[in-house]
Design a protein around this motif. Structure first.
Motif, short mmCIF file in Angstrom:
data_model
loop_
_atom_site.label_atom_id
_atom_site.label_comp_id
_atom_site.label_asym_id
_atom_site.label_seq_id
_atom_site.Cartn_x
_atom_site.Cartn_y
_atom_site.Cartn_z
N LEU A 1 5.02 -0.70 5.74
CA LEU A 1 3.92 0.04 5.40
C LEU A 1 3.30 0.80 6.69
CD1 LEU A 1 2.02 -2.14 2.89
CD2 LEU A 1 3.43 0.14 2.45
N ALA A 2 3.17 -0.10 7.73
CA ALA A 2 2.51 0.60 9.07
C ALA A 2 3.50 1.38 9.42
CB ALA A 2 2.14 -0.55 9.89
N ASP A 3 4.82 1.00 9.56
CA ASP A 3 5.75 1.89 10.22
C ASP A 3 6.17 3.28 9.64
OD1 ASP A 3 6.22 -0.11 12.44
OD2 ASP A 3 7.88 -0.88 11.43
N SER A 4 6.31 3.17 8.12
CA SER A 4 6.48 4.41 7.44
C SER A 4 5.16 5.38 7.49
CB SER A 4 6.88 4.08 6.13
OG SER A 4 5.86 3.37 5.37
N ASN A 5 4.08 4.79 7.36
CA ASN A 5 2.95 5.40 7.01
C ASN A 5 2.88 6.29 5.65
OD1 ASN A 5 0.21 6.19 8.21
ND2 ASN A 5 0.95 8.07 8.91
N LEU A 6 3.62 5.38 4.81
CA LEU A 6 3.51 5.92 3.46
C LEU A 6 2.88 5.01 2.36
CD1 LEU A 6 7.26 7.23 3.75
CD2 LEU A 6 5.23 8.70 3.74
N ILE A 7 2.85 5.65 1.34
CA ILE A 7 2.60 4.80 0.25
C ILE A 7 3.55 4.28 -0.41
CG2 ILE A 7 1.09 4.84 -2.24
CD1 ILE A 7 -0.75 6.92 -1.00
N LEU A 8 3.75 3.00 -0.67
CA LEU A 8 5.08 2.65 -1.18
C LEU A 8 4.73 1.61 -2.25
CD1 LEU A 8 6.89 1.63 2.12
CD2 LEU A 8 7.08 3.88 0.79
N SER A 9 5.88 1.59 -3.21
CA SER A 9 6.04 0.75 -4.43
C SER A 9 6.66 -0.68 -3.89
CB SER A 9 6.69 1.28 -5.41
OG SER A 9 8.09 1.38 -5.21
N PRO A 10 6.62 -1.72 -4.82
CA PRO A 10 7.69 -2.89 -4.31
C PRO A 10 8.93 -2.59 -4.47
CG PRO A 10 5.50 -3.64 -6.08
CD PRO A 10 5.53 -1.92 -5.93
N ARG A 11 9.17 -1.56 -5.46
CA ARG A 11 10.84 -1.30 -5.47
C ARG A 11 11.22 -0.64 -4.15
NH1 ARG A 11 14.09 3.14 -8.14
NH2 ARG A 11 16.15 2.09 -8.64
N ASP B 1 -2.70 3.23 -6.60
CA ASP B 1 -2.37 3.47 -8.07
C ASP B 1 -1.58 2.28 -8.60
OD1 ASP B 1 -2.26 4.83 -10.53
OD2 ASP B 1 -1.12 6.67 -9.68
N GLU B 2 -1.15 2.39 -9.90
CA GLU B 2 -0.42 1.47 -10.56
C GLU B 2 0.87 1.30 -9.69
OE1 GLU B 2 0.44 -1.34 -13.19
OE2 GLU B 2 -1.35 -0.28 -13.18
N GLY B 3 1.24 -0.04 -9.04
CA GLY B 3 2.33 -0.26 -8.25
C GLY B 3 2.53 0.49 -6.94
N LEU B 4 1.73 0.99 -6.46
CA LEU B 4 1.58 1.92 -5.13
C LEU B 4 0.50 1.31 -4.27
CD1 LEU B 4 1.90 5.31 -6.65
CD2 LEU B 4 3.91 3.92 -5.79
N TYR B 5 1.10 1.07 -3.11
CA TYR B 5 0.29 0.37 -2.16
C TYR B 5 0.23 1.17 -0.60
CZ TYR B 5 0.19 -3.30 -5.25
OH TYR B 5 -0.08 -4.29 -6.53
N GLU B 6 -0.63 0.88 0.06
CA GLU B 6 -0.81 1.27 1.73
C GLU B 6 -1.52 0.27 2.27
OE1 GLU B 6 -2.93 5.14 2.13
OE2 GLU B 6 -4.35 4.28 0.99
N ILE B 7 -1.23 0.36 3.60
CA ILE B 7 -1.84 -0.66 4.75
C ILE B 7 -3.18 -0.18 4.73
CG2 ILE B 7 -0.96 0.30 6.68
CD1 ILE B 7 -0.42 -2.57 7.67
N THR B 8 -4.17 -1.11 5.11
CA THR B 8 -5.52 -1.10 5.31
C THR B 8 -5.87 -1.05 6.86
OG1 THR B 8 -6.08 -3.12 5.29
CG2 THR B 8 -6.35 -1.79 3.10
N GLY B 9 -6.78 -0.59 7.36
CA GLY B 9 -7.09 -0.86 8.78
C GLY B 9 -7.26 -2.37 9.05
N ARG B 10 -7.67 -3.10 8.08
CA ARG B 10 -7.57 -4.48 8.14
C ARG B 10 -6.34 -5.07 8.60
NH1 ARG B 10 -10.99 -9.34 7.43
NH2 ARG B 10 -9.78 -11.12 6.48
N GLY B 11 -5.25 -4.37 7.61
CA GLY B 11 -3.94 -4.88 7.86
C GLY B 11 -3.40 -4.54 9.12
N GLN B 12 -3.76 -3.29 9.41
CA GLN B 12 -3.33 -2.82 10.81
C GLN B 12 -3.94 -3.67 11.93
OE1 GLN B 12 -1.30 -0.44 11.57
NE2 GLN B 12 -1.39 1.09 9.94
N ALA B 13 -5.03 -4.12 11.86
CA ALA B 13 -5.75 -5.23 12.90
C ALA B 13 -4.96 -6.52 12.82
CB ALA B 13 -7.18 -5.34 12.69
N TYR B 14 -4.38 -6.99 11.78
CA TYR B 14 -3.78 -8.32 11.70
C TYR B 14 -2.56 -7.97 12.34
CZ TYR B 14 -0.63 -11.61 9.97
OH TYR B 14 0.47 -12.60 9.89
N LEU B 15 -1.67 -6.99 12.41
CA LEU B 15 -0.66 -6.54 12.81
C LEU B 15 -0.71 -6.57 14.27
CD1 LEU B 15 1.33 -4.01 10.78
CD2 LEU B 15 1.79 -6.29 10.94
N VAL B 16 -1.76 -6.14 14.92
CA VAL B 16 -1.64 -6.09 16.41
C VAL B 16 -2.68 -7.33 16.91
CG1 VAL B 16 -1.73 -3.60 16.49
CG2 VAL B 16 -3.96 -4.80 16.30
N GLY B 17 -2.89 -8.13 15.87
CA GLY B 17 -3.51 -9.47 16.52
C GLY B 17 -5.07 -9.59 16.44
#
Length: 78
Positions: free
Chosen positions: A12-22, A52-68
């Motif tokens: 999610l972070a690398d793509s900077n897109l809203i993505l579905s599980p598929r 939206d239904e089945g669409l996700y994006e990373i949050t600021g907290r998710g970004q913070a987790y990735l960088v430790g």
């Protein structure tokens, strides 16, 4: 947190897109059903937003987790 969780957040972070599980399934080695389950857990932890239904994006907290800046132990107690 699992290895799949890290992979989801990285994708999610690398793509900077809203993505579905598929779409995530096509780009990782995990099934769509498994990713849907993990995305629910990541949403509960505040690491992804359900746009939206089945669409996700990373949050600021998710970004913070990735960088430790957010520890996995802190997520388990949330």
């Amino acid at each position: 947190m699992t290895q799949a969780d890290d992979r989801i957040l990285e994708t999610l972070a690398d793509s900077n897109l809203i993505l579905s599980p598929r779409v995530l399934s096509v780009n990782t080695d995990y099934s769509r059903h498994y990713l849907s389950t993990r995305l629910g857990r990541l949403h509960e932890a505040g690491l992804v937003d359900r746009v939206d239904e089945g669409l996700y994006e990373i949050t600021g907290r998710g970004q913070a987790y990735l960088v430790g800046r957010v520890d996995a132990d802190d997520l388990e107690s949330r």
